[in-house]
Design a protein around this motif. Structure first.
Motif, mmCIF file in Angstrom:
data_model
loop_
_atom_site.group_PDB
_atom_site.id
_atom_site.type_symbol
_atom_site.label_atom_id
_atom_site.label_comp_id
_atom_site.label_asym_id
_atom_site.label_seq_id
_atom_site.Cartn_x
_atom_site.Cartn_y
_atom_site.Cartn_z
ATOM 1 N N THR A 124 0.832 -1.204 0.000
ATOM 2 C CA THR A 124 0.000 0.000 0.000
ATOM 3 C C THR A 124 0.869 1.256 0.000
ATOM 4 O OG1 THR A 124 -1.758 -1.161 1.204
ATOM 5 C CG2 THR A 124 -1.815 1.254 1.221
ATOM 6 N N GLY A 125 1.924 1.240 0.820
ATOM 7 C CA GLY A 125 2.838 2.375 0.882
ATOM 8 C C GLY A 125 3.528 2.619 -0.449
ATOM 9 N N ILE A 128 0.973 4.304 -2.769
ATOM 10 C CA ILE A 128 0.707 5.702 -2.429
ATOM 11 C C ILE A 128 1.877 6.593 -2.831
ATOM 12 C CG2 ILE A 128 0.314 7.325 -0.533
ATOM 13 C CD1 ILE A 128 -1.138 5.065 0.951
ATOM 14 N N SER A 129 3.097 6.188 -2.481
ATOM 15 C CA SER A 129 4.250 7.032 -2.790
ATOM 16 C C SER A 129 4.547 7.063 -4.289
ATOM 17 C CB SER A 129 5.487 6.559 -2.012
ATOM 18 O OG SER A 129 5.693 5.176 -2.167
ATOM 19 N N LEU A 131 2.218 7.014 -6.584
ATOM 20 C CA LEU A 131 1.250 8.000 -7.079
ATOM 21 C C LEU A 131 1.757 9.423 -6.825
ATOM 22 C CD1 LEU A 131 -2.150 6.407 -5.955
ATOM 23 C CD2 LEU A 131 -1.283 6.617 -8.298
ATOM 24 N N GLY A 132 2.421 9.611 -5.677
ATOM 25 C CA GLY A 132 2.988 10.924 -5.376
ATOM 26 C C GLY A 132 4.081 11.315 -6.349
ATOM 27 N N HIS A 247 11.782 2.527 -0.420
ATOM 28 C CA HIS A 247 10.757 3.561 -0.307
ATOM 29 C C HIS A 247 11.365 4.963 -0.377
ATOM 30 C CE1 HIS A 247 7.750 0.576 0.666
ATOM 31 N NE2 HIS A 247 8.478 0.130 1.662
ATOM 32 N N LEU A 278 1.735 12.782 -0.675
ATOM 33 C CA LEU A 278 1.533 11.369 -0.987
ATOM 34 C C LEU A 278 2.801 10.561 -0.749
ATOM 35 C CD1 LEU A 278 -0.595 11.686 -4.259
ATOM 36 C CD2 LEU A 278 -1.363 10.708 -2.087
ATOM 37 N N SER A 281 3.400 10.170 2.941
ATOM 38 C CA SER A 281 2.351 9.287 3.483
ATOM 39 C C SER A 281 2.670 7.831 3.153
ATOM 40 C CB SER A 281 0.990 9.665 2.902
ATOM 41 O OG SER A 281 0.623 10.978 3.259
ATOM 42 N N GLY A 282 3.108 7.592 1.918
ATOM 43 C CA GLY A 282 3.456 6.234 1.511
ATOM 44 C C GLY A 282 4.599 5.660 2.315
ATOM 45 N N VAL A 285 3.337 4.802 5.834
ATOM 46 C CA VAL A 285 2.560 3.555 5.865
ATOM 47 C C VAL A 285 3.476 2.342 5.732
ATOM 48 C CG1 VAL A 285 0.863 2.174 4.599
ATOM 49 C CG2 VAL A 285 0.429 4.594 4.990
#
Length: 297
Positions: A124-125, A128-129, A131-132, A247, A278, A281-282, A285
């Motif tokens: 999930t992380g 999200i990242s 997408l950022g 990440h 984003l 946040s990623g 997470v």
């Protein structure tokens, strides 16, 4: 020093290298000269501090030379040279976007080579990242993202990312009895030796034509983007693991944009803030929440 700092510093250093690499190539300096001179300088700087370690660890080096050669080839020669070649024929937008897929490559490589599994929070992380990162490099426009074209330079950037992903995963297997500075110096020398014949065969830039700015860029690359970044990155991967380290690659466009604001006078727009939010946040997470869940379990 907190472990995550070891992963933040190399991203910052590499962001500077990214901008300077693009500018230097655009100024007519060929990528073979940039990469070879960068790592030759790095070797000259690190050797006075590492030669005693290299001599004491010579038996370890002899025992593990195939693996050390692989590290020098993947992490020192391939990644850096391919990146500079790619920057010569692709746009900055495409290059940053393609680099942002590196965490996914690291997770896939770790699964294929080491059998590592990822949790749903890590996945999930990553989503999200990613997408950022896409939001930033596409300037928040779906149309810009959909109309990206892939050039020969894009393929070089992808190849560089694959080389770095394999290097980042295999770094966990480096000889544990070998000091970090000895390992870095050894692989730096090997990687530079790989680049030497390429420099003499394909490098066409005359050193006498280098400007003060060109030499300043090479010095930065050799000192910060090479020695500082690689020592910090290897330490961070050892402390936090390849999956977690992956990440932090998402911070590359964030830091690159920050440096562009400072040195190139560019402005932060609304899509930058969305993308940065984003990305962080990623990472939150995939790292902090994932570790908290593991402790609870």
């Amino acid at each position: 020093m907190p472990a995550f700092i070891y992963l933040l510093l190399p991203i910052f250093f590499w962001s500077g290298n990214y901008i300077l690499g693009r500018l230097t190539v655009s100024n007519g300096i060929d990528p073979f000269s940039i990469s070879f001179l960068r790592w030759s300088l790095a070797c000259l700087i690190i050797l006075p501090f590492a030669y005693k370690k290299l001599w004491r660890e010579r038996s370890i080096i002899a025992k593990n030379w195939p693996l050390l050669v692989l590290f020098g080839w993947l992490g020192i020669c391939n990644y850096n040279l391919f990146l500079y070649i790619g920057l010569g024929t692709t746009t900055v937008t495409n290059a940053v976007l393609l680099n942002s897929i590196m965490p996914v490559m690291i997770l896939i490589t770790a699964r294929l080579l080491l059998g590592n599994k990822t949790s749903w929070l890590q996945n999930t992380g990553i989503l999200i990242s990613t997408l950022g990162a896409i939001t930033i490099v596409s300037r928040g426009s779906l149309e810009t993202f959909l109309h990206l074209s892939f050039s020969q330079g894009d393929l070089w950037i992808i190849t560089a990312a694959i080389s770095w992903a394999i290097y980042s995963v295999l770094i966990a297997k480096r000889p544990k009895e070998m000091s970090l500075i000895g390992f870095f110096a050894c692989t730096a020398i090997i990687g530079t030796l790989f680049q030497a014949p390429l420099f003499f065969l394909f490098g066409h830039s005359q050193l006498t034509d280098f400007t003060v700015s060109n030499w300043g860029a090479i010095i930065y690359m050799g000192l910060f983007a090479s020695i500082g970044a690689f020592l910090c990155w290897n330490t961070g991967v050892q402390k936090l693991g390849a999956a977690t380290a992956g990440h932090f690659i998402h911070l590359l466009p964030v830091f690159s944009i920050g440096l562009s604001v400072i040195f190139l006078g560019e402005q932060l727009l609304s899509f930058h803030y969305v993308g940065i939010t984003l990305i962080f946040s990623g990472i939150f997470v995939a790292t902090i929440l994932n570790k908290k869940k593991l402790r609870t379990a």
